[in-house]
Scaffold this motif. Sequence first.
Motif, PDB file in Angstrom:
ATOM      1  N   ALA A 139       0.814  -1.225   0.000  1.00 56.21           N
ATOM      2  CA  ALA A 139       0.000   0.000   0.000  1.00 56.21           C
ATOM      3  C   ALA A 139       0.843   1.267   0.000  1.00 56.21           C
ATOM      4  CB  ALA A 139      -0.927   0.003   1.208  1.00 56.21           C
ATOM      5  N   HIS A 140       2.062   1.190   0.495  1.00 58.60           N
ATOM      6  CA  HIS A 140       2.901   2.370   0.692  1.00 58.60           C
ATOM      7  C   HIS A 140       2.957   3.307  -0.518  1.00 58.60           C
ATOM      8  CE1 HIS A 140       7.289   3.970   1.241  1.00 58.60           C
ATOM      9  NE2 HIS A 140       6.406   4.941   1.370  1.00 58.60           N
ATOM     10  N   PRO A 141       3.329   2.823  -1.709  1.00 58.58           N
ATOM     11  CA  PRO A 141       3.449   3.773  -2.824  1.00 58.58           C
ATOM     12  C   PRO A 141       2.138   4.436  -3.214  1.00 58.58           C
ATOM     13  CG  PRO A 141       3.654   1.506  -3.592  1.00 58.58           C
ATOM     14  CD  PRO A 141       3.704   1.463  -2.102  1.00 58.58           C
ATOM     15  N   HIS A 142       1.020   3.814  -2.870  1.00 64.33           N
ATOM     16  CA  HIS A 142      -0.288   4.361  -3.211  1.00 64.33           C
ATOM     17  C   HIS A 142      -0.818   5.311  -2.131  1.00 64.33           C
ATOM     18  CE1 HIS A 142      -0.186   1.391  -6.364  1.00 64.33           C
ATOM     19  NE2 HIS A 142      -0.009   0.431  -5.459  1.00 64.33           N
ATOM     20  N   MET A 143      -0.131   5.343  -0.979  1.00 62.03           N
ATOM     21  CA  MET A 143      -0.535   6.206   0.123  1.00 62.03           C
ATOM     22  C   MET A 143       0.392   7.406   0.295  1.00 62.03           C
ATOM     23  SD  MET A 143      -1.603   3.407   3.070  1.00 62.03           S
ATOM     24  CE  MET A 143      -2.596   4.588   4.011  1.00 62.03           C
ATOM     25  N   ALA A 144       1.590   7.315  -0.282  1.00 62.17           N
ATOM     26  CA  ALA A 144       2.594   8.349  -0.074  1.00 62.17           C
ATOM     27  C   ALA A 144       2.083   9.725  -0.485  1.00 62.17           C
ATOM     28  CB  ALA A 144       3.864   8.006  -0.862  1.00 62.17           C
ATOM     29  N   HIS A 145       2.244  10.673   0.434  1.00 67.96           N
ATOM     30  CA  HIS A 145       1.902  12.079   0.207  1.00 67.96           C
ATOM     31  C   HIS A 145       0.410  12.305  -0.051  1.00 67.96           C
ATOM     32  CE1 HIS A 145       6.178  12.679   0.261  1.00 67.96           C
ATOM     33  NE2 HIS A 145       6.332  11.844  -0.759  1.00 67.96           N
ATOM     34  N   ARG A 146      -0.435  11.359   0.368  1.00 70.96           N
ATOM     35  CA  ARG A 146      -1.881  11.583   0.370  1.00 70.96           C
ATOM     36  C   ARG A 146      -2.225  12.321   1.661  1.00 70.96           C
ATOM     37  NH1 ARG A 146      -5.266  10.126  -3.999  1.00 70.96           N
ATOM     38  NH2 ARG A 146      -6.841   9.217  -2.616  1.00 70.96           N
ATOM     39  N   ASP A 147      -2.926  13.401   1.566  1.00 72.15           N
ATOM     40  CA  ASP A 147      -3.254  14.199   2.746  1.00 72.15           C
ATOM     41  C   ASP A 147      -4.032  13.357   3.757  1.00 72.15           C
ATOM     42  OD1 ASP A 147      -3.481  16.430   4.367  1.00 72.15           O
ATOM     43  OD2 ASP A 147      -5.396  17.020   3.484  1.00 72.15           O
ATOM     44  N   GLY A 148      -3.476  13.209   4.952  1.00 76.33           N
ATOM     45  CA  GLY A 148      -4.146  12.459   6.007  1.00 76.33           C
ATOM     46  C   GLY A 148      -3.988  10.952   5.926  1.00 76.33           C
ATOM     47  N   ALA A 149      -3.091  10.457   5.083  1.00 76.71           N
ATOM     48  CA  ALA A 149      -2.911   9.007   4.936  1.00 76.71           C
ATOM     49  C   ALA A 149      -2.605   8.358   6.281  1.00 76.71           C
ATOM     50  CB  ALA A 149      -1.796   8.707   3.942  1.00 76.71           C
ATOM     51  N   SER A 150      -3.291   7.247   6.554  1.00 76.55           N
ATOM     52  CA  SER A 150      -3.185   6.630   7.878  1.00 76.55           C
ATOM     53  C   SER A 150      -3.300   5.117   7.792  1.00 76.55           C
ATOM     54  CB  SER A 150      -4.290   7.175   8.788  1.00 76.55           C
ATOM     55  OG  SER A 150      -4.290   6.529  10.048  1.00 76.55           O
ATOM     56  N   ILE A 151      -2.443   4.440   8.524  1.00 77.24           N
ATOM     57  CA  ILE A 151      -2.498   2.981   8.658  1.00 77.24           C
ATOM     58  C   ILE A 151      -2.786   2.656  10.121  1.00 77.24           C
ATOM     59  CG2 ILE A 151      -1.181   0.822   8.524  1.00 77.24           C
ATOM     60  CD1 ILE A 151       0.488   2.129   6.286  1.00 77.24           C
ATOM     61  N   VAL A 152      -3.715   1.738  10.339  1.00 77.25           N
ATOM     62  CA  VAL A 152      -3.997   1.257  11.693  1.00 77.25           C
ATOM     63  C   VAL A 152      -3.849  -0.261  11.705  1.00 77.25           C
ATOM     64  CG1 VAL A 152      -5.712   1.022  13.525  1.00 77.25           C
ATOM     65  CG2 VAL A 152      -5.527   3.177  12.278  1.00 77.25           C
ATOM     66  N   ASN A 153      -2.961  -0.745  12.555  1.00 73.12           N
ATOM     67  CA  ASN A 153      -2.763  -2.183  12.740  1.00 73.12           C
ATOM     68  C   ASN A 153      -3.557  -2.650  13.950  1.00 73.12           C
ATOM     69  OD1 ASN A 153      -0.803  -2.129  10.648  1.00 73.12           O
ATOM     70  ND2 ASN A 153       0.775  -1.523  12.123  1.00 73.12           N
ATOM     71  N   ILE A 154      -4.146  -3.832  13.858  1.00 75.20           N
ATOM     72  CA  ILE A 154      -4.892  -4.367  14.992  1.00 75.20           C
ATOM     73  C   ILE A 154      -4.015  -5.363  15.741  1.00 75.20           C
ATOM     74  CG2 ILE A 154      -6.994  -5.497  15.764  1.00 75.20           C
ATOM     75  CD1 ILE A 154      -7.327  -2.689  14.445  1.00 75.20           C
ATOM     76  N   ALA A 155      -3.583  -4.942  16.919  1.00 70.85           N
ATOM     77  CA  ALA A 155      -2.782  -5.801  17.799  1.00 70.85           C
ATOM     78  C   ALA A 155      -3.741  -6.485  18.775  1.00 70.85           C
ATOM     79  CB  ALA A 155      -1.712  -4.984  18.507  1.00 70.85           C
ATOM     80  N   SER A 156      -3.380  -6.601  20.023  1.00 71.94           N
ATOM     81  CA  SER A 156      -4.235  -7.241  21.017  1.00 71.94           C
ATOM     82  C   SER A 156      -3.665  -7.000  22.399  1.00 71.94           C
ATOM     83  CB  SER A 156      -4.315  -8.749  20.764  1.00 71.94           C
ATOM     84  OG  SER A 156      -4.945  -9.420  21.848  1.00 71.94           O
ATOM     85  N   ALA A 157      -4.550  -6.950  23.400  1.00 74.10           N
ATOM     86  CA  ALA A 157      -4.079  -6.871  24.780  1.00 74.10           C
ATOM     87  C   ALA A 157      -3.193  -8.061  25.117  1.00 74.10           C
ATOM     88  CB  ALA A 157      -5.266  -6.822  25.736  1.00 74.10           C
ATOM     89  N   ALA A 158      -3.380  -9.182  24.413  1.00 73.74           N
ATOM     90  CA  ALA A 158      -2.541 -10.365  24.643  1.00 73.74           C
ATOM     91  C   ALA A 158      -1.073 -10.062  24.375  1.00 73.74           C
ATOM     92  CB  ALA A 158      -3.012 -11.519  23.754  1.00 73.74           C
ATOM     93  N   ALA A 159      -0.795  -9.049  23.543  1.00 73.26           N
ATOM     94  CA  ALA A 159       0.585  -8.670  23.243  1.00 73.26           C
ATOM     95  C   ALA A 159       1.306  -8.177  24.488  1.00 73.26           C
ATOM     96  CB  ALA A 159       0.605  -7.590  22.168  1.00 73.26           C
ATOM     97  N   HIS A 160       0.563  -7.588  25.417  1.00 70.88           N
ATOM     98  CA  HIS A 160       1.158  -6.969  26.593  1.00 70.88           C
ATOM     99  C   HIS A 160       1.156  -7.896  27.812  1.00 70.88           C
ATOM    100  CE1 HIS A 160       0.694  -3.443  24.071  1.00 70.88           C
ATOM    101  NE2 HIS A 160      -0.594  -3.705  23.983  1.00 70.88           N
ATOM    102  N   LEU A 161       0.509  -9.040  27.665  1.00 70.10           N
ATOM    103  CA  LEU A 161       0.403  -9.967  28.782  1.00 70.10           C
ATOM    104  C   LEU A 161       1.375 -11.132  28.662  1.00 70.10           C
ATOM    105  CD1 LEU A 161      -3.497 -10.079  29.087  1.00 70.10           C
ATOM    106  CD2 LEU A 161      -1.882  -8.696  30.420  1.00 70.10           C
ATOM    107  N   GLY A 162       1.713 -11.525  27.421  1.00 72.78           N
ATOM    108  CA  GLY A 162       2.686 -12.585  27.194  1.00 72.78           C
ATOM    109  C   GLY A 162       2.132 -13.978  27.453  1.00 72.78           C
ATOM    110  N   GLY A 163       2.919 -14.984  27.056  1.00 74.06           N
ATOM    111  CA  GLY A 163       2.591 -16.359  27.398  1.00 74.06           C
ATOM    112  C   GLY A 163       1.986 -17.199  26.303  1.00 74.06           C
ATOM    113  N   THR A 164       1.607 -16.599  25.164  1.00 72.86           N
ATOM    114  CA  THR A 164       1.006 -17.398  24.097  1.00 72.86           C
ATOM    115  C   THR A 164       1.622 -17.044  22.752  1.00 72.86           C
ATOM    116  OG1 THR A 164      -0.763 -15.812  23.559  1.00 72.86           O
ATOM    117  CG2 THR A 164      -1.202 -17.411  25.323  1.00 72.86           C
ATOM    118  N   ALA A 165       1.495 -17.982  21.819  1.00 75.62           N
ATOM    119  CA  ALA A 165       1.969 -17.725  20.450  1.00 75.62           C
ATOM    120  C   ALA A 165       1.206 -16.558  19.848  1.00 75.62           C
ATOM    121  CB  ALA A 165       1.785 -18.983  19.601  1.00 75.62           C
ATOM    122  N   TYR A 166      -0.098 -16.527  20.062  1.00 75.69           N
ATOM    123  CA  TYR A 166      -0.918 -15.436  19.534  1.00 75.69           C
ATOM    124  C   TYR A 166      -0.467 -14.090  20.087  1.00 75.69           C
ATOM    125  CZ  TYR A 166      -4.914 -12.315  19.002  1.00 75.69           C
ATOM    126  OH  TYR A 166      -5.713 -11.235  18.721  1.00 75.69           O
TER     127      TYR A 166
END
Length: 261
Positions: A139-166
């Motif tokens: 997506a990068h080349p198609h978003m470059a210098h577009r006014d307000g271009a934004s990427i949002v990744n969906i992580a998880s609270a599990a990322a901050h707790l640890g203990g699982t592959a997920y």
Amino acid sequence: MTLRNRPLETIERTRTETTAVVTGGARGFGKAFGTALADEGATVVLIDVDESAVQKAAADIRASGGSAIGVVGDVADETAMAAIMAEASAVNGGIDVLINNAGLHSDEYSKPIGELGLPKTRRLFEVNVVGVIACTVAAHPHMAHRDGASIVNIASAAAHLGGTAYGTSKLAVAGLTITFARELGADGIRVNAISPGMIFTDTIRAELPDEVKARVKAMQLIDIDGAESDVVEAMLFLTSGRARFITGETLRVTGGMAAGT
């Protein structure tokens, strides 16, 4: 099915000035994100491996007056993602919003890596981590210098707790958010992430055992049920001009569950 397989008149009829791409868009958060972005006036491109479900999701959005196109693709397939992003860009001359939502989850992957095994762990990381990389790079080349271009990744609270592959895969997503914020900032693209906690979707209510729901909720600092709309509103904020000075951040939508970790 790619965009070029859609009748041209359908694309023309759904055209608006903003294009938003949502991966894992057939159901759950992905469909909710697509619906909300379409309500904001964007032409939404939903990507999913489930053809019938993604076409239905797009049709539902169109039936509600929004603009949406359903596309079949595996986010870990860099060649397919490059082609899809190029076609999505052609609708309005670029891509303004990318929501990296596609991911493998559920109890099946919420296990220690040694228990999950290497084949499933490899596939988990192909989708949850490599998928974010492949879609962002495409997506990068198609978003470059577009006014307000934004990427949002969906992580998880599990990322901050640890203990699982997920959880580890989602910790990598949080790390990639910082990496891509650094790499893409010069092109005017903001990159942030959302870490949802326990969100009471229909699937969670039906599939998560009551004792697990009670244990997780007891970790929250506020005694309310997280709703899908809480995550959707966070996404709308991060992709809006109100967040124009925010990049490289992970917003925890957890009721305080992840506080202090």
